[in-house]
Design a protein around this motif. Structure first.
Motif, PDB file in Angstrom:
ATOM      1  N   GLN A 175      11.645  -1.268  12.154  1.00 50.30           N
ATOM      2  CA  GLN A 175      12.208  -2.324  12.998  1.00 50.30           C
ATOM      3  C   GLN A 175      11.337  -2.599  14.219  1.00 50.30           C
ATOM      4  O   GLN A 175      11.232  -3.731  14.686  1.00 50.30           O
ATOM      5  CB  GLN A 175      13.624  -1.932  13.438  1.00 50.30           C
ATOM      6  N   ALA A 176      10.672  -1.552  14.705  1.00 50.51           N
ATOM      7  CA  ALA A 176       9.809  -1.706  15.880  1.00 50.51           C
ATOM      8  C   ALA A 176       8.441  -2.272  15.528  1.00 50.51           C
ATOM      9  O   ALA A 176       7.688  -2.668  16.416  1.00 50.51           O
ATOM     10  CB  ALA A 176       9.649  -0.360  16.585  1.00 50.51           C
ATOM     11  N   GLY A 177       8.099  -2.295  14.232  1.00 50.66           N
ATOM     12  CA  GLY A 177       6.836  -2.891  13.809  1.00 50.66           C
ATOM     13  C   GLY A 177       5.698  -1.921  13.580  1.00 50.66           C
ATOM     14  O   GLY A 177       4.530  -2.324  13.529  1.00 50.66           O
ATOM     15  N   TYR A 178       6.000  -0.638  13.397  1.00 56.10           N
ATOM     16  CA  TYR A 178       4.949   0.354  13.146  1.00 56.10           C
ATOM     17  C   TYR A 178       4.512   0.343  11.683  1.00 56.10           C
ATOM     18  O   TYR A 178       5.335   0.161  10.771  1.00 56.10           O
ATOM     19  CB  TYR A 178       5.445   1.761  13.500  1.00 56.10           C
ATOM     20  N   GLN A 179       3.209   0.534  11.457  1.00 56.66           N
ATOM     21  CA  GLN A 179       2.668   0.773  10.123  1.00 56.66           C
ATOM     22  C   GLN A 179       2.779   2.274   9.843  1.00 56.66           C
ATOM     23  O   GLN A 179       2.361   3.087  10.671  1.00 56.66           O
ATOM     24  CB  GLN A 179       1.194   0.359  10.053  1.00 56.66           C
ATOM     25  N   LEU A 180       3.319   2.635   8.678  1.00 57.49           N
ATOM     26  CA  LEU A 180       3.496   4.045   8.353  1.00 57.49           C
ATOM     27  C   LEU A 180       2.418   4.516   7.381  1.00 57.49           C
ATOM     28  O   LEU A 180       2.097   3.828   6.414  1.00 57.49           O
ATOM     29  CB  LEU A 180       4.884   4.291   7.740  1.00 57.49           C
ATOM     30  N   TYR A 181       1.884   5.699   7.655  1.00 55.28           N
ATOM     31  CA  TYR A 181       0.910   6.350   6.773  1.00 55.28           C
ATOM     32  C   TYR A 181       1.463   7.725   6.428  1.00 55.28           C
ATOM     33  O   TYR A 181       1.715   8.548   7.311  1.00 55.28           O
ATOM     34  CB  TYR A 181      -0.452   6.455   7.458  1.00 55.28           C
ATOM     35  N   LEU A 182       1.683   7.945   5.127  1.00 53.94           N
ATOM     36  CA  LEU A 182       2.363   9.144   4.672  1.00 53.94           C
ATOM     37  C   LEU A 182       1.380  10.103   3.997  1.00 53.94           C
ATOM     38  O   LEU A 182       0.647   9.704   3.089  1.00 53.94           O
ATOM     39  CB  LEU A 182       3.482   8.780   3.683  1.00 53.94           C
ATOM     40  N   ALA A 183       1.370  11.340   4.450  1.00 50.47           N
ATOM     41  CA  ALA A 183       0.472  12.349   3.888  1.00 50.47           C
ATOM     42  C   ALA A 183       1.041  12.869   2.569  1.00 50.47           C
ATOM     43  O   ALA A 183       2.097  13.493   2.544  1.00 50.47           O
ATOM     44  CB  ALA A 183       0.298  13.495   4.873  1.00 50.47           C
ATOM     45  N   THR A 184       0.355  12.573   1.459  1.00 45.28           N
ATOM     46  CA  THR A 184       0.777  13.027   0.135  1.00 45.28           C
ATOM     47  C   THR A 184      -0.435  13.570  -0.615  1.00 45.28           C
ATOM     48  O   THR A 184      -1.559  13.516  -0.132  1.00 45.28           O
ATOM     49  CB  THR A 184       1.406  11.874  -0.679  1.00 45.28           C
ATOM     50  N   LEU A 185      -0.180  14.070  -1.815  1.00 43.72           N
ATOM     51  CA  LEU A 185      -1.271  14.586  -2.646  1.00 43.72           C
ATOM     52  C   LEU A 185      -1.889  13.510  -3.523  1.00 43.72           C
ATOM     53  O   LEU A 185      -2.945  13.722  -4.119  1.00 43.72           O
ATOM     54  CB  LEU A 185      -0.755  15.728  -3.539  1.00 43.72           C
ATOM     55  N   GLU A 186      -1.250  12.340  -3.611  1.00 43.50           N
ATOM     56  CA  GLU A 186      -1.711  11.311  -4.535  1.00 43.50           C
ATOM     57  C   GLU A 186      -2.019   9.972  -3.882  1.00 43.50           C
ATOM     58  O   GLU A 186      -2.095   8.950  -4.547  1.00 43.50           O
ATOM     59  CB  GLU A 186      -0.644  11.101  -5.634  1.00 43.50           C
ATOM     60  N   GLY A 187      -2.185   9.953  -2.577  1.00 43.52           N
ATOM     61  CA  GLY A 187      -2.433   8.694  -1.899  1.00 43.52           C
ATOM     62  C   GLY A 187      -3.890   8.300  -1.885  1.00 43.52           C
ATOM     63  O   GLY A 187      -4.725   8.856  -2.608  1.00 43.52           O
ATOM     64  N   LYS A 188      -4.215   7.331  -1.064  1.00 46.14           N
ATOM     65  CA  LYS A 188      -5.597   6.880  -0.895  1.00 46.14           C
ATOM     66  C   LYS A 188      -6.383   7.927  -0.109  1.00 46.14           C
ATOM     67  O   LYS A 188      -5.818   8.646   0.729  1.00 46.14           O
ATOM     68  CB  LYS A 188      -5.623   5.548  -0.147  1.00 46.14           C
ATOM     69  N   ASP A 189      -7.664   7.996  -0.373  1.00 45.30           N
ATOM     70  CA  ASP A 189      -8.538   8.909   0.364  1.00 45.30           C
ATOM     71  C   ASP A 189      -8.458   8.571   1.857  1.00 45.30           C
ATOM     72  O   ASP A 189      -8.838   7.482   2.278  1.00 45.30           O
ATOM     73  CB  ASP A 189      -9.974   8.757  -0.149  1.00 45.30           C
ATOM     74  N   ALA A 190      -7.964   9.503   2.650  1.00 45.91           N
ATOM     75  CA  ALA A 190      -7.732   9.235   4.070  1.00 45.91           C
ATOM     76  C   ALA A 190      -9.021   8.887   4.808  1.00 45.91           C
ATOM     77  O   ALA A 190      -8.992   8.116   5.775  1.00 45.91           O
ATOM     78  CB  ALA A 190      -7.070  10.438   4.734  1.00 45.91           C
ATOM     79  N   THR A 191     -10.147   9.409   4.343  1.00 48.86           N
ATOM     80  CA  THR A 191     -11.415   9.126   5.032  1.00 48.86           C
ATOM     81  C   THR A 191     -11.897   7.697   4.772  1.00 48.86           C
ATOM     82  O   THR A 191     -12.785   7.206   5.465  1.00 48.86           O
ATOM     83  CB  THR A 191     -12.512  10.117   4.600  1.00 48.86           C
ATOM     84  N   ALA A 192     -11.305   7.027   3.754  1.00 50.91           N
ATOM     85  CA  ALA A 192     -11.709   5.660   3.420  1.00 50.91           C
ATOM     86  C   ALA A 192     -10.681   4.627   3.873  1.00 50.91           C
ATOM     87  O   ALA A 192     -10.855   3.432   3.656  1.00 50.91           O
ATOM     88  CB  ALA A 192     -11.920   5.541   1.913  1.00 50.91           C
ATOM     89  N   VAL A 193      -9.603   5.078   4.496  1.00 48.32           N
ATOM     90  CA  VAL A 193      -8.532   4.181   4.932  1.00 48.32           C
ATOM     91  C   VAL A 193      -8.816   3.675   6.341  1.00 48.32           C
ATOM     92  O   VAL A 193      -9.221   4.433   7.224  1.00 48.32           O
ATOM     93  CB  VAL A 193      -7.171   4.913   4.912  1.00 48.32           C
ATOM     94  N   THR A 194      -8.614   2.366   6.538  1.00 49.47           N
ATOM     95  CA  THR A 194      -8.676   1.800   7.887  1.00 49.47           C
ATOM     96  C   THR A 194      -7.265   1.785   8.449  1.00 49.47           C
ATOM     97  O   THR A 194      -6.405   1.026   7.995  1.00 49.47           O
ATOM     98  CB  THR A 194      -9.252   0.372   7.863  1.00 49.47           C
ATOM     99  N   PHE A 195      -7.006   2.640   9.391  1.00 47.36           N
ATOM    100  CA  PHE A 195      -5.674   2.762   9.970  1.00 47.36           C
ATOM    101  C   PHE A 195      -5.452   1.631  10.977  1.00 47.36           C
ATOM    102  O   PHE A 195      -6.335   1.301  11.773  1.00 47.36           O
ATOM    103  CB  PHE A 195      -5.520   4.121  10.652  1.00 47.36           C
TER     104      PHE A 195
END
Length: 231
Positions: free
Chosen positions: A153-173
């Motif tokens: 509701q406040a407008g935050y983008q969420l990034y969830l730490a999982t074992l099957e997500g996108k490579d965190a080093t290649a993600v533009t946060f």
């Protein structure tokens, strides 16, 4: 412990009611004494009394009784607090403290904890944070689901730490953002997995995983460095 008491005194958010130490005083007393005010009572007792007060022998010869930890009442403003951390049912107080320590070091603006099925923010967690939790803005939601709803509701983008997500080093946060770290055994709650972008840390094989506090520290560093919050 030494560092938690030093940071509590530096933060000036809550008060020490009584301070207990030994006589002769420990070496670290020289770091604490200059920060004390006249209103703080200092009692000199033996180490056994300190252990009973602290309910542990790991007290470094200094124990403080303080007013309760002050939690944030108002939810975060994404303009003023663009980098948040949500802990989804972290249950080990030492993990909680270690994560809060990393959060402060990496420039996190605020932390969301959940009152249900989570480690309490008490002495063990505060000591494990080396006292740095005293400087953080901490908001307590009734549940992880409620926290995510408020974040959305406040407008935050969420990034969830999982074992099957996108490579965190290649993600533009993208800020305003909130990193979500899940439970030590089961990870992020299943009903939350679709609420944001899943990110993962590389590891040597799929049948292992990082400790929750280690994973949180690495991801917070990646975000803080990418966003030029830390250098």
């Amino acid at each position: 412990g030494v560092h938690p008491i030093i940071e509590l005194l530096k933060a000036k958010r809550r008060k020490i009611v009584t301070l207990y130490t030994t006589k002769p005083t420990p070496k670290a007393w020289n770091l604490i004494a200059p920060l004390l005010t006249k209103s703080i009572e200092v009692h000199y007792v033996d180490r056994d009394r300190l252990a009973r007060l602290a309910q542990t022998t790991d007290h470094q010869s200094i124990v403080a009784l303080a007013t309760p930890f002050i939690r944030r009442k108002k939810f975060f403003d994404p303009q003023k607090s663009p980098f948040l951390l949500l802990l989804d049912t972290i249950q080990d107080p030492r993990n909680l403290g270690a994560i809060l320590r990393s959060a402060y070091c990496t420039g996190v603006d605020g932390v969301l904890l959940c009152s249900k099925n989570s480690a309490p923010l008490q002495a063990v967690a505060l000591k494990s944070s080396a006292g740095l939790a005293e400087h953080l803005e901490i908001y307590e939601a009734s549940s992880s689901t409620a926290a995510v709803q408020e974040l959305k509701q406040a407008g935050y983008q969420l990034y969830l730490a999982t074992l099957e997500g996108k490579d965190a080093t290649a993600v533009t946060f993208t800020r305003p953002l909130c990193l979500v770290i899940g439970n030590e055994a089961t990870g992020i709650s299943k009903n939350l997995l679709s609420s944001g972008t899943q990110v993962r840390l590389g590891q040597r094989s799929s049948d292992i995983s990082y400790n929750a506090s280690v994973a949180a520290g690495i991801l917070l560093f990646l975000i803080g460095h990418q966003q030029k919050i830390i250098s």
